[in-house]
Each structure stands twice: as structure tokens, then as C-alpha cells.
Design an enzyme around this catalytic site. Structure first.
Site, short mmCIF file in Angstrom:
data_model
loop_
_atom_site.label_atom_id
_atom_site.label_comp_id
_atom_site.label_asym_id
_atom_site.label_seq_id
_atom_site.Cartn_x
_atom_site.Cartn_y
_atom_site.Cartn_z
N ASP A 66 0.82 -1.21 0.00
CA ASP A 66 0.00 0.00 0.00
C ASP A 66 0.86 1.27 0.00
O ASP A 66 2.08 1.21 0.19
CB ASP A 66 -0.97 0.00 1.20
CG ASP A 66 -0.28 -0.39 2.52
OD1 ASP A 66 0.96 -0.36 2.58
OD2 ASP A 66 -1.00 -0.73 3.47
N ASN A 135 -7.70 -2.76 14.29
CA ASN A 135 -9.09 -3.06 13.90
C ASN A 135 -9.18 -4.27 12.95
O ASN A 135 -10.21 -4.51 12.36
CB ASN A 135 -9.76 -1.82 13.27
CG ASN A 135 -9.03 -1.39 11.99
OD1 ASN A 135 -8.11 -2.04 11.53
ND2 ASN A 135 -9.48 -0.27 11.41
N HIS A 137 -7.38 -4.71 10.17
CA HIS A 137 -7.11 -4.46 8.75
C HIS A 137 -5.80 -5.11 8.31
O HIS A 137 -4.88 -5.30 9.11
CB HIS A 137 -7.18 -2.97 8.40
CG HIS A 137 -6.02 -2.12 8.82
ND1 HIS A 137 -6.18 -0.96 9.54
CD2 HIS A 137 -4.69 -2.22 8.60
CE1 HIS A 137 -5.00 -0.40 9.73
NE2 HIS A 137 -4.07 -1.15 9.17
N GLU A 142 -9.77 -1.86 5.20
CA GLU A 142 -10.41 -1.55 6.48
C GLU A 142 -11.65 -2.43 6.67
O GLU A 142 -12.20 -2.98 5.71
CB GLU A 142 -10.85 -0.08 6.47
CG GLU A 142 -9.69 0.92 6.37
CD GLU A 142 -8.92 1.09 7.68
OE1 GLU A 142 -8.86 0.15 8.49
OE2 GLU A 142 -8.36 2.19 7.87
C1 GLP Z 1 -0.67 0.41 8.52
C2 GLP Z 1 -0.29 -0.43 7.33
C3 GLP Z 1 -0.49 -1.90 7.60
C4 GLP Z 1 0.13 -2.27 8.92
C5 GLP Z 1 -0.54 -1.49 10.02
C6 GLP Z 1 -0.01 -1.83 11.41
O1 GLP Z 1 -2.00 0.71 8.58
N1 GLP Z 1 -1.01 -0.09 6.15
O2 GLP Z 1 0.09 -2.67 6.54
O3 GLP Z 1 0.01 -3.65 9.16
O4 GLP Z 1 -0.30 -0.12 9.77
O5 GLP Z 1 1.09 -1.03 11.71
P1 GLP Z 1 2.08 -1.28 12.90
O6 GLP Z 1 2.94 -2.42 12.48
O7 GLP Z 1 2.84 0.00 13.01
O8 GLP Z 1 1.27 -1.59 14.09
#
Ligand code: GLP
Length: 240
Positions: A66, A135, A137, A142
Site C-alpha cells: 500500500d 481493527n 485491517h 479496512e
Molecule cells: C498500517 C499499514 C499496515 C500495517 C498497520 C499496522 O495501517 N497499512 O500494513 O500492518 O499499519 O502497523 P504497525 O505495524 O505500526 O502496528
């Protein structure tokens, strides 16, 4: 679905890096799906160490999950920047083999189609690495009432904006939209590796692993994948 519970973040990172390295050892020209966030940083550090010991990325092709919509690649908060700083500049992936959605594309629909096509042209993803949002995702898919299939533009949830605000000077500067691979893009990967650490992810992990398969918890669809491995630390496994 295989679930490995490890003691801590370091063990999670080492185990994940060894699995990615194993994939590259098995197939030098692996197509890797990569993720961002704080979770995979340790894995990237371990992969850099393995590269210094001889792991060769010169035939590897990468596709990131992404990118924020509206951020240029040199913006320090962009996922382009994150990937270069944390991984690409330390290993020998060829620049032409790196793919990340273009957050500044003139036409977002064309960019989503182009990205999805590029993955298909490469014969699909061999291994997709994922983190998970609090959440549930994955990528930026989402919670929803349907599983959105292919690469698309998404409106970020308030929860996600709040969570990711820690990387920005202020909450107001967090983009509200992003381009993400869709659930079908992710599910068509031959192998999936999901990493999670910390108690903040424990509820999402419980729902993803033991809950009903439903688009309200996007990661729950991974229960249907034939080759999916979760590596989570004890804190993230709290409710399993
Ligand atoms: C973002 C990314 C996800 C990732 C998530 C969790 O939203 N798009 O790919 O898994 O954050 O992030 P973190 O690893 O900082 O908790």
C-alpha cells in the site's frame, strides 16, 4: 493456518526473516509482497544482516501492499521512503524490481489497474508479508461489509488515522486515503506470513484466528488461505 507464538519482538523478527530468506533460497527470483509499519522493522533489520552474510536479493521482485494517497515518494512519511530507509538501501534489490503504488498518480483508477496488472504479469506473489491493524485491517483493507477484491483507493478509518498519527507531526497531516492491494490480491499469494506483537494487537489476532470469517475483520479471511503462517509474540497471543 499455522500460528507460532514466540516470546518477544526479537524472536518474531528473526523467525520471519528466516522464512523470507528460506523463500529466496528456494526460489532466487521470488516475488515478495512487503509491508510497512513498526511491526516489520525488526524483520527488515534481520534480512539486512542475512544479506551481509550472503543472502542475494538481485533476482527478487517486490510489490508493496500500500501507499498513502497524496504523498510523494520522497516525503518522509510515505511508504516509499520507509521501504528505502528500512530495507532497500541496505540490500541489493534492483531498483527496477521494486514496485510500490504511486500515491501521486494523475488517475487513481488507472494506477490501481496498472498495479494489479503488474502483479499478474509477474505471475502473482510467492510470499506476502503482512502486519495487522488494531481493527483487523490488512494492507489498508479496512473493516467493511464486503471483502474488496483488487487494488483500490480506500478511505482510512478514524482508528487507523489515530494509530498512524504517531508517525506524523500532527493528526491533521495523516492522509485520509490510500491505495492498497485488495483482499483478492493478498489471498492469491501462494504463501502468507502475518506478524503481530504487543497487547494492542491481541484482540485483532483473536478475531482473525478464532472469529467468524467476515469483512468486519478483514484478516479473518486468512483462515481460508491454504498456506498462511502467523508469527505473534506472547502479548499479541493473550486472548488465544
Ligand atoms: C498500517 C499499514 C499496515 C500495517 C498497520 C499496522 O495501517 N497499512 O500494513 O500492518 O499499519 O502497523 P504497525 O505495524 O505500526 O502496528
Amino acid at each position: 493456518m499455522r500460528v507460532y507464538i514466540v516470546d518477544d519482538y526479537e524472536q518474531m523478527s528473526v523467525k520471519a526473516a528466516l522464512i523470507v530468506a528460506g523463500q529466496i533460497t528456494m526460489k532466487a527470483d521470488s516475488i515478495l509482497g512487503l509491508c510497512t509499519g513498526s511491526t516489520p522493522i525488526g524483520m527488515y533489520k534481520e534480512l539486512v544482516k542475512l544479506h551481509q552474510q550472503g543472502l542475494d536479493f538481485s533476482h527478487v521482485i517486490t510489490f508493496n501492499l500500500d501507499e498513502y494517497w497524496g504523498l510523494s515518494p520522497d516525503n518522509v512519511q510515505s511508504y516509499h521512503y520507509f521501504m528505502h530507509e528500512n530495507f532497500f538501501k541496505h540490500v541489493n534489490v534492483k531498483p527496477e524490481n521494486i514496485h510500490i503504488p504511486n500515491g501521486l498518480a494523475e488517475n487513481v483508477d488507472d494506477e490501481c489497474i496498472r498495479y494489479e496488472e503488474a502483479i499478474k504479469q509477474a505471475n502473482g506473489l510467492d510470499l506476502q508479508v503482512l502486519g495487522i491493524g488494531r481493527n483487523g485491517h490488512i494492507g489498508f483493507n479496512e473493516p467493511s461489509t464486503v471483502f474488496i477484491a483488487e487494488t483500490h483507493l480506500v478511505e482510512l478509518d478514524a482508528d487507523t488515522i489515530n494509530d498512524n498519527a504517531r508517525f506524523f507531526p500532527s493528526r491533521e497531516e495523516v492522509p485520509t486515503r490510500a491505495i492498497t492491494m485488495g483482499i483478492k490480491t493478498i489471498m492469491q499469494a501462494k504463501k502468507i506470513l502475518l506478524l503481530a506483537n504487543g497487547e494492542g494487537k491481541a484482540h485483532a489476532i483473536k478475531e482473525a484466528v478464532t472469529g467468524e470469517i467476515n469483512p468486519g475483520v478483514p484478516a479473518s479471511i486468512l483462515q481460508l488461505h491454504p498456506d498462511c503462517t502467523f508469527i505473534i509474540d506472547k502479548a499479541a497471543a493473550k486472548y488465544l
